[in-house]
Design a protein around this motif. Structure first.
Motif, PDB file in Angstrom:
ATOM      1  N   GLN A   1      11.811   7.559  10.491  1.00  0.00           N
ATOM      2  CA  GLN A   1      11.854   7.502  11.953  1.00  0.00           C
ATOM      3  C   GLN A   1      10.815   6.527  12.499  1.00  0.00           C
ATOM      4  N   VAL A   2       9.626   6.538  11.926  1.00  0.00           N
ATOM      5  CA  VAL A   2       8.582   5.619  12.384  1.00  0.00           C
ATOM      6  C   VAL A   2       9.047   4.170  12.229  1.00  0.00           C
ATOM      7  N   PHE A   3       9.556   3.817  11.039  1.00  0.00           N
ATOM      8  CA  PHE A   3       9.938   2.431  10.754  1.00  0.00           C
ATOM      9  C   PHE A   3      11.375   2.102  11.147  1.00  0.00           C
ATOM     10  N   GLN A   4      12.137   3.113  11.535  1.00  0.00           N
ATOM     11  CA  GLN A   4      13.533   2.946  11.937  1.00  0.00           C
ATOM     12  C   GLN A   4      14.345   2.242  10.857  1.00  0.00           C
ATOM     13  N   ARG A   5      14.115   2.649   9.619  1.00  0.00           N
ATOM     14  CA  ARG A   5      14.875   2.148   8.483  1.00  0.00           C
ATOM     15  C   ARG A   5      14.800   3.170   7.368  1.00  0.00           C
ATOM     16  N   LYS A   6      15.725   3.095   6.445  1.00  0.00           N
ATOM     17  CA  LYS A   6      15.807   4.030   5.335  1.00  0.00           C
ATOM     18  C   LYS A   6      14.980   3.530   4.144  1.00  0.00           C
ATOM     19  N   ILE A   7      14.541   4.476   3.327  1.00  0.00           N
ATOM     20  CA  ILE A   7      13.865   4.086   2.098  1.00  0.00           C
ATOM     21  C   ILE A   7      14.851   3.336   1.215  1.00  0.00           C
ATOM     22  N   VAL A   8      14.319   2.498   0.334  1.00  0.00           N
ATOM     23  CA  VAL A   8      15.149   1.701  -0.573  1.00  0.00           C
ATOM     24  C   VAL A   8      15.118   2.290  -1.982  1.00  0.00           C
ATOM     25  N   ASN A   9      13.953   2.781  -2.388  1.00  0.00           N
ATOM     26  CA  ASN A   9      13.782   3.325  -3.732  1.00  0.00           C
ATOM     27  C   ASN A   9      13.217   4.737  -3.652  1.00  0.00           C
ATOM     28  N   ARG A  10      13.707   5.599  -4.551  1.00  0.00           N
ATOM     29  CA  ARG A  10      13.138   6.943  -4.673  1.00  0.00           C
ATOM     30  C   ARG A  10      13.139   7.314  -6.146  1.00  0.00           C
ATOM     31  N   GLU A  11      11.992   7.834  -6.596  1.00  0.00           N
ATOM     32  CA  GLU A  11      11.855   8.333  -7.965  1.00  0.00           C
ATOM     33  C   GLU A  11      11.659   9.839  -7.909  1.00  0.00           C
TER      34      GLU A  11
ATOM     35  N   PHE B   1       0.842  -1.189   0.000  1.00  0.00           N
ATOM     36  CA  PHE B   1       0.000   0.000   0.000  1.00  0.00           C
ATOM     37  C   PHE B   1       0.880   1.243   0.000  1.00  0.00           C
ATOM     38  N   TYR B   2       0.270   2.355  -0.381  1.00  0.00           N
ATOM     39  CA  TYR B   2       0.986   3.619  -0.342  1.00  0.00           C
ATOM     40  C   TYR B   2       0.034   4.712   0.101  1.00  0.00           C
ATOM     41  N   ILE B   3       0.624   5.774   0.626  1.00  0.00           N
ATOM     42  CA  ILE B   3      -0.168   6.915   1.047  1.00  0.00           C
ATOM     43  C   ILE B   3       0.165   8.109   0.160  1.00  0.00           C
TER      44      ILE B   3
ATOM     45  N   PHE C   1       9.960   1.494   0.784  1.00  0.00           N
ATOM     46  CA  PHE C   1      10.853   0.792   1.692  1.00  0.00           C
ATOM     47  C   PHE C   1      11.224  -0.597   1.184  1.00  0.00           C
ATOM     48  N   GLY C   2      11.056  -0.839  -0.101  1.00  0.00           N
ATOM     49  CA  GLY C   2      11.463  -2.106  -0.686  1.00  0.00           C
ATOM     50  C   GLY C   2      10.348  -3.128  -0.719  1.00  0.00           C
ATOM     51  N   THR C   3      10.731  -4.367  -1.018  1.00  0.00           N
ATOM     52  CA  THR C   3       9.752  -5.437  -1.199  1.00  0.00           C
ATOM     53  C   THR C   3      10.118  -6.677  -0.396  1.00  0.00           C
ATOM     54  N   VAL C   4       9.097  -7.476  -0.149  1.00  0.00           N
ATOM     55  CA  VAL C   4       9.262  -8.814   0.423  1.00  0.00           C
ATOM     56  C   VAL C   4       8.451  -9.744  -0.461  1.00  0.00           C
ATOM     57  N   ASP C   5       9.072 -10.758  -0.990  1.00  0.00           N
ATOM     58  CA  ASP C   5       8.407 -11.705  -1.897  1.00  0.00           C
ATOM     59  C   ASP C   5       7.704 -10.986  -3.043  1.00  0.00           C
ATOM     60  N   GLY C   6       8.305  -9.917  -3.539  1.00  0.00           N
ATOM     61  CA  GLY C   6       7.762  -9.193  -4.672  1.00  0.00           C
ATOM     62  C   GLY C   6       6.664  -8.202  -4.338  1.00  0.00           C
ATOM     63  N   ALA C   7       6.249  -8.124  -3.086  1.00  0.00           N
ATOM     64  CA  ALA C   7       5.186  -7.191  -2.691  1.00  0.00           C
ATOM     65  C   ALA C   7       5.805  -5.931  -2.092  1.00  0.00           C
ATOM     66  N   ASN C   8       5.345  -4.785  -2.573  1.00  0.00           N
ATOM     67  CA  ASN C   8       5.805  -3.514  -2.040  1.00  0.00           C
ATOM     68  C   ASN C   8       5.300  -3.367  -0.608  1.00  0.00           C
ATOM     69  N   LEU C   9       6.180  -3.113   0.314  1.00  0.00           N
ATOM     70  CA  LEU C   9       5.773  -3.016   1.710  1.00  0.00           C
ATOM     71  C   LEU C   9       4.988  -1.741   1.996  1.00  0.00           C
TER      72      LEU C   9
ATOM     73  N   VAL D   1      -8.187   4.566   4.773  1.00  0.00           N
ATOM     74  CA  VAL D   1      -7.564   3.278   5.051  1.00  0.00           C
ATOM     75  C   VAL D   1      -6.776   3.416   6.343  1.00  0.00           C
ATOM     76  N   THR D   2      -6.812   2.395   7.169  1.00  0.00           N
ATOM     77  CA  THR D   2      -6.008   2.410   8.389  1.00  0.00           C
ATOM     78  C   THR D   2      -4.954   1.314   8.288  1.00  0.00           C
ATOM     79  N   PRO D   3      -3.731   1.681   7.931  1.00  0.00           N
ATOM     80  CA  PRO D   3      -2.674   0.681   7.920  1.00  0.00           C
ATOM     81  C   PRO D   3      -2.398   0.205   9.351  1.00  0.00           C
ATOM     82  N   GLU D   4      -2.161  -1.077   9.483  1.00  0.00           N
ATOM     83  CA  GLU D   4      -1.866  -1.655  10.795  1.00  0.00           C
ATOM     84  C   GLU D   4      -0.461  -2.226  10.767  1.00  0.00           C
TER      85      GLU D   4
END
Length: 125
Positions: free
Chosen positions: A24-34, A8-10, A41-49, A68-71
């Motif tokens: 800061q929320v996820f305590q990790r850096k983005i992986v891709n930027r256009e 999902f994306y916002i 923040f990248g993918t897991v098993d081909g799915a965009n996180l 939408v409320t992401p959990e």
């Protein structure tokens, strides 16, 4: 074939601010930027996180609201509540505890773009 969750994306109006906040929320850096249009923040098993889309680049209009409320899940709701509160979201609820059918603790916070997030600690599985 069954539907598969792709991620999902916002929508935001300032990509740099959103990246700084969510890193800061996820305590990790983005992986891709256009450029100034998209980051993720990248993918897991081909799915965009989780992606961040700057709707102003494409000239789109966006009605601020919460559709939408992401959990996201944690093992320590109290610790995460303190960490997220320190980021100064627009609002943050107290931790709510449900005991039936299983222990479920959660809180919600609203980011600067009007998106409500839910952080959960639960023991269903």
């Amino acid at each position: 074939d069954k539907l598969k969750l792709e991620g999902f994306y916002i929508w935001v109006d300032n990509l740099d601010e959103a990246i700084a906040f969510y890193e800061q929320v996820f305590q990790r850096k983005i992986v891709n930027r256009e450029k100034d249009r998209w980051a993720d923040f990248g993918t897991v098993d081909g799915a965009n996180l989780f992606g961040i889309y700057n709707y102003t680049v494409d000239g789109d209009e966006c009605k601020v609201g919460n559709n939408v409320t992401p959990e996201v899940r944690t093992t320590d709701a109290a610790k995460e509540w303190g960490r997220i509160a320190a980021l100064n979201p627009k609002s943050i609820s107290e931790i709510i505890v449900l005991e039936q059918p299983a222990l479920y603790k959660y809180f919600q916070f609203e980011d600067a773009w009007g998106n409500t997030w839910e952080v959960t600690e639960h023991y269903y599985d």
